[in-house]
Scaffold this active site. Sequence first.
Site, mmCIF file in Angstrom:
data_model
loop_
_atom_site.group_PDB
_atom_site.id
_atom_site.type_symbol
_atom_site.label_atom_id
_atom_site.label_comp_id
_atom_site.label_asym_id
_atom_site.label_seq_id
_atom_site.Cartn_x
_atom_site.Cartn_y
_atom_site.Cartn_z
ATOM 1 N N SER A 1 -0.258 2.661 2.569
ATOM 2 C CA SER A 1 1.082 2.601 1.981
ATOM 3 C C SER A 1 1.678 1.230 2.273
ATOM 4 O O SER A 1 1.451 0.664 3.352
ATOM 5 C CB SER A 1 1.992 3.694 2.547
ATOM 6 O OG SER A 1 1.530 4.978 2.202
ATOM 7 N N VAL B 1 2.449 -2.611 6.055
ATOM 8 C CA VAL B 1 1.242 -1.984 5.531
ATOM 9 C C VAL B 1 0.844 -0.876 6.498
ATOM 10 O O VAL B 1 0.607 -1.142 7.681
ATOM 11 C CB VAL B 1 0.085 -2.985 5.360
ATOM 12 C CG1 VAL B 1 -1.082 -2.319 4.632
ATOM 13 C CG2 VAL B 1 0.548 -4.227 4.608
ATOM 14 N N GLU B 2 0.809 0.340 5.995
ATOM 15 C CA GLU B 2 0.478 1.515 6.811
ATOM 16 C C GLU B 2 -0.846 2.100 6.321
ATOM 17 O O GLU B 2 -0.994 2.415 5.139
ATOM 18 C CB GLU B 2 1.577 2.577 6.684
ATOM 19 C CG GLU B 2 2.927 2.147 7.216
ATOM 20 C CD GLU B 2 3.199 2.679 8.622
ATOM 21 O OE1 GLU B 2 2.319 3.380 9.170
ATOM 22 O OE2 GLU B 2 4.300 2.398 9.144
ATOM 23 N N PHE B 3 -1.788 2.277 7.237
ATOM 24 C CA PHE B 3 -3.058 2.899 6.904
ATOM 25 C C PHE B 3 -3.110 4.309 7.472
ATOM 26 O O PHE B 3 -2.410 4.638 8.428
ATOM 27 C CB PHE B 3 -4.219 2.068 7.464
ATOM 28 C CG PHE B 3 -4.229 0.660 6.959
ATOM 29 C CD1 PHE B 3 -4.695 0.369 5.693
ATOM 30 C CD2 PHE B 3 -3.725 -0.372 7.733
ATOM 31 C CE1 PHE B 3 -4.674 -0.925 5.206
ATOM 32 C CE2 PHE B 3 -3.695 -1.677 7.266
ATOM 33 C CZ PHE B 3 -4.178 -1.947 5.994
#
Length: 339
Positions: free
Chosen positions: A220, A282-284
């Site tokens: 995301s 940035v989210e993983f």
Amino acid sequence: MRKRCALLFALLLFVSVPAYADPGSVPNGPWLKDAQKMKLKRLHDYEELVKALHRLERVTDGNVQLEVIGQSNENRDIYMAKVGNGPKKMMFVTQQHGDEVMTTEAALNMLNTLGTSNHPAIRNMREEVSLYVVVRANPDGSERYWRYNYDPDAAPEYGSEGKGYDINRYHAPDLTPDQNPVPEAAAIRKAYETYQPHWVIDFHHQGTYKNEDGRMITTSVYWPSHPDVQDPVRRISKQASMVIYDTLSHYGFAEVSQYPGGNYQGIARNAYGLLGSGSVLVEFRGGIGQKSGGKIIRTAYASMFSMVESVSEDTISEYDPDQAEETIPTRGAPVDGGE
């Protein structure tokens, strides 16, 4: 774009992660269960990380240069690795939250590629970009495998009393490094003020989510949402988000959404946008143990590499920031078993 994706695909083949057999189900779990312990043996602990960074400095003949930008509460050095000498300046930050580990592993792989490769496109990146990577911003929290830094005297507004502060709530522009109770956040801010990067990209992990089609969300992204962020800054932040979305959309292992972030100015995404830099969170996918770790590391590596390449070639300017909110879908519902 095809040239950029072709080079990235070739480089992804050499990312040093363990071989996993990812299950083919939708939503393509599994994830870490509450009663299941996470095995961290293959990941770098602090001493191993320091050795790996110094090794990179040696084997890259100075293409990767290290700087200690501060110390944690337990006096662990906080390292920033620099690669490239170009006029376009970028800062990456990994692992502000100690239990969000895979992005640091991806950063090591990326630094190795940018520092050792003699591919003409990589040499061009080093000539066009100066990249500053804060590698594991939270070494104390990482050693404990928890979200916060370590401060037993902490009684924080954001964090956990007696444990520590949530580092990613203490970047507010009006909170100077000398006033900041969080040494890790203060160190990042000092480095920011020293090098004045044009972009700041902050890498994290989120829970497990799926889109409307039942596909697992692996990534995301989100830009500064604070209302006082200047429009030109918000626009270049959206362009950076579009670079990551467009890049990952070419690969079958990634599904990208908008992160539903808030407006609090202490979050790095908002703070560095308020300070005038393009800024992206940035989210993983996280909370998965090692079962899907290889895929997450590859996804993070692709995100990092695509940003450096697009800035070096100025293809980032080809993206229409007005399309970001319409093009990048909103994040779906949490999956049972995720956060």
